[in-house]
Design a protein around this motif. Structure first.
Motif, short mmCIF file in Angstrom:
data_model
loop_
_atom_site.label_atom_id
_atom_site.label_comp_id
_atom_site.label_asym_id
_atom_site.label_seq_id
_atom_site.Cartn_x
_atom_site.Cartn_y
_atom_site.Cartn_z
N SER A 108 0.84 -1.20 0.00
CA SER A 108 0.00 0.00 0.00
C SER A 108 0.88 1.25 0.00
O SER A 108 2.04 1.20 0.43
N PHE A 109 0.32 2.33 -0.51
CA PHE A 109 1.01 3.62 -0.55
C PHE A 109 0.05 4.71 -0.10
O PHE A 109 -1.16 4.57 -0.25
N PRO A 110 0.57 5.82 0.48
CA PRO A 110 1.99 6.15 0.68
C PRO A 110 2.64 5.32 1.77
O PRO A 110 1.96 4.75 2.63
N GLY A 132 6.27 -0.77 9.92
CA GLY A 132 6.28 -2.05 9.23
C GLY A 132 7.32 -2.10 8.11
O GLY A 132 7.59 -3.14 7.55
N VAL A 133 7.91 -0.95 7.75
CA VAL A 133 8.93 -0.90 6.70
C VAL A 133 10.12 -0.12 7.23
O VAL A 133 10.03 1.07 7.54
N SER A 134 11.24 -0.78 7.36
CA SER A 134 12.42 -0.12 7.95
C SER A 134 13.11 0.79 6.94
O SER A 134 12.97 0.63 5.73
N ASP A 163 10.71 13.84 2.21
CA ASP A 163 11.36 13.41 3.45
C ASP A 163 11.49 11.88 3.42
O ASP A 163 12.16 11.34 2.55
N LYS A 164 10.82 11.14 4.31
CA LYS A 164 10.90 9.67 4.31
C LYS A 164 9.62 9.02 3.79
O LYS A 164 9.42 7.81 3.95
N THR A 165 8.76 9.82 3.18
CA THR A 165 7.47 9.31 2.68
C THR A 165 7.49 9.20 1.16
O THR A 165 7.91 10.13 0.46
N TYR A 166 7.02 8.04 0.67
CA TYR A 166 6.97 7.78 -0.77
C TYR A 166 5.51 7.64 -1.20
O TYR A 166 4.76 6.85 -0.62
N SER A 167 5.12 8.41 -2.22
CA SER A 167 3.75 8.38 -2.74
C SER A 167 3.76 8.04 -4.22
O SER A 167 4.75 8.30 -4.93
N LEU A 168 2.66 7.50 -4.70
CA LEU A 168 2.54 7.14 -6.11
C LEU A 168 2.44 8.39 -6.98
O LEU A 168 1.70 9.33 -6.66
N ASP A 199 1.54 9.75 -11.06
CA ASP A 199 0.53 9.31 -12.04
C ASP A 199 1.00 8.05 -12.80
O ASP A 199 0.24 7.09 -12.91
N PRO A 200 2.25 8.02 -13.29
CA PRO A 200 2.72 6.78 -13.92
C PRO A 200 2.74 5.61 -12.94
O PRO A 200 2.49 4.46 -13.32
N GLY A 201 3.06 5.90 -11.67
CA GLY A 201 3.06 4.86 -10.65
C GLY A 201 1.68 4.28 -10.43
O GLY A 201 1.52 3.06 -10.31
N ARG A 202 0.66 5.15 -10.40
CA ARG A 202 -0.72 4.67 -10.23
C ARG A 202 -1.15 3.80 -11.41
O ARG A 202 -1.87 2.82 -11.24
N ALA A 203 -0.69 4.17 -12.61
CA ALA A 203 -1.05 3.40 -13.81
C ALA A 203 -0.43 2.00 -13.79
O ALA A 203 -1.02 1.04 -14.27
N ALA A 204 0.77 1.89 -13.21
CA ALA A 204 1.48 0.61 -13.20
C ALA A 204 1.19 -0.23 -11.95
O ALA A 204 1.37 -1.45 -11.97
N TYR A 205 0.72 0.43 -10.89
CA TYR A 205 0.55 -0.26 -9.60
C TYR A 205 -0.66 -1.19 -9.60
O TYR A 205 -1.75 -0.82 -10.04
N VAL A 206 -0.44 -2.42 -9.13
CA VAL A 206 -1.52 -3.40 -8.97
C VAL A 206 -1.49 -3.85 -7.51
O VAL A 206 -0.58 -4.57 -7.09
N GLU A 207 -2.48 -3.41 -6.76
CA GLU A 207 -2.48 -3.67 -5.32
C GLU A 207 -2.49 -5.16 -5.01
O GLU A 207 -1.78 -5.61 -4.11
N GLN A 208 -3.26 -5.94 -5.78
CA GLN A 208 -3.35 -7.39 -5.52
C GLN A 208 -2.00 -8.07 -5.70
O GLN A 208 -1.72 -9.10 -5.09
N ALA A 209 -1.16 -7.50 -6.55
CA ALA A 209 0.16 -8.09 -6.80
C ALA A 209 1.22 -7.51 -5.86
O ALA A 209 2.35 -8.00 -5.84
N SER A 210 0.86 -6.47 -5.10
CA SER A 210 1.84 -5.75 -4.26
C SER A 210 3.03 -5.33 -5.10
O SER A 210 4.19 -5.58 -4.76
N GLY A 211 2.72 -4.72 -6.24
CA GLY A 211 3.82 -4.32 -7.10
C GLY A 211 3.41 -3.52 -8.31
O GLY A 211 2.24 -3.16 -8.49
N PHE A 212 4.39 -3.27 -9.16
CA PHE A 212 4.24 -2.45 -10.36
C PHE A 212 4.45 -3.34 -11.57
O PHE A 212 5.53 -3.93 -11.74
N CYS A 213 3.44 -3.44 -12.43
CA CYS A 213 3.50 -4.37 -13.55
C CYS A 213 4.01 -3.69 -14.81
O CYS A 213 3.57 -2.57 -15.14
N TYR A 214 4.93 -4.35 -15.49
CA TYR A 214 5.61 -3.74 -16.63
C TYR A 214 5.37 -4.45 -17.95
O TYR A 214 5.73 -3.95 -19.02
#
Length: 201
Positions: free
Chosen positions: A49-51, A61-63, A83-88, A90-105
């Motif tokens: 999940s993001f951010p 939960g993430v070191s 700072d230490k926060t990472y957010s999606l 627009d390209p990230g949202r297009a590639a992100y698949v929550e069910q896969a916990s990842g970015f599909c290429y």
């Protein structure tokens, strides 16, 4: 002379029958298709999940030791860092698949070329009527530009999983008694896909 001509015609007919008995390209495509489907993704449990805000494992939960992986995705344009926060992005949202916990290429694999079809002479069991060894080139479907960046390549333990260069496979296919169509009867045939990123704790 006539006998010789008849013998030649009979031989030609036998060869034609043998060739026509071989599976067609369409048959082979249908038999392999289920193993070719499925997206290739850059995945990790920490991408569920993001951010994401990096910190101590107990609080988020993430070191913070996982920063290089998130920075690589930032360099590839999929995440924005504050700072230490990472957010999606627009390209990230297009590639992100929550069910896969990842970015599909890439959206699977395809047959690039069927190079050879030879009768299989090895034992296959009573259920198999006929079988063939197929030499086939298989390539990944078009790969997203972000997955070809040096940052993502550094994340990959198997960089070839980010390539669309065809790879040659030798696959056994056959006709099974009592079943329609050509079947993949080679349990060893599999395609390694995707990039799995290890999470540090």
């Amino acid at each position: 002379m006539r006998i010789k001509a008849l013998a030649l015609a009979a031989t030609s007919a036998l060869l034609l029958t043998a060739c026509s008995d071989s599976p067609s390209d369409t048959d082979i495509q249908a038999a392999l298709q289920p193993r070719l489907e499925g997206a290739s993704c850059v995945t990790a449990a920490m991408f569920k999940s993001f951010p994401v805000t990096l910190g101590s494992t107990f609080s988020t939960g993430v070191s913070s030791g996982n920063a290089p992986a998130f920075d690589a995705l930032t360099d590839a344009g999929l995440l924005a860092k504050s700072d230490k926060t990472y957010s999606l992005t627009d390209p990230g949202r297009a590639a992100y698949v929550e069910q896969a916990s990842g970015f599909c290429y890439s959206q699977g694999y395809e047959i690039a070329k069927i190079k050879d079809i030879s009768p299989n002479t090895g034992p296959m069991g009573a259920a198999v009527d006929k079988s063939w060894i197929v030499t086939v080139d298989i390539r990944q479907k078009p790969i997203a530009a972000w997955a070809k960046t040096p940052a993502i390549e550094k994340l990959a333990r198997n960089p070839e999983n980010l390539s669309d260069v065809p790879k040659t496979y030798h696959v056994t296919v056959g006709r099974v008694k009592g079943e329609q169509g050509l079947k993949l009867i080679d349990p060893r045939f599999s395609i390694m896909r995707g990039v799995s990123v290890s999470q540090g704790y």
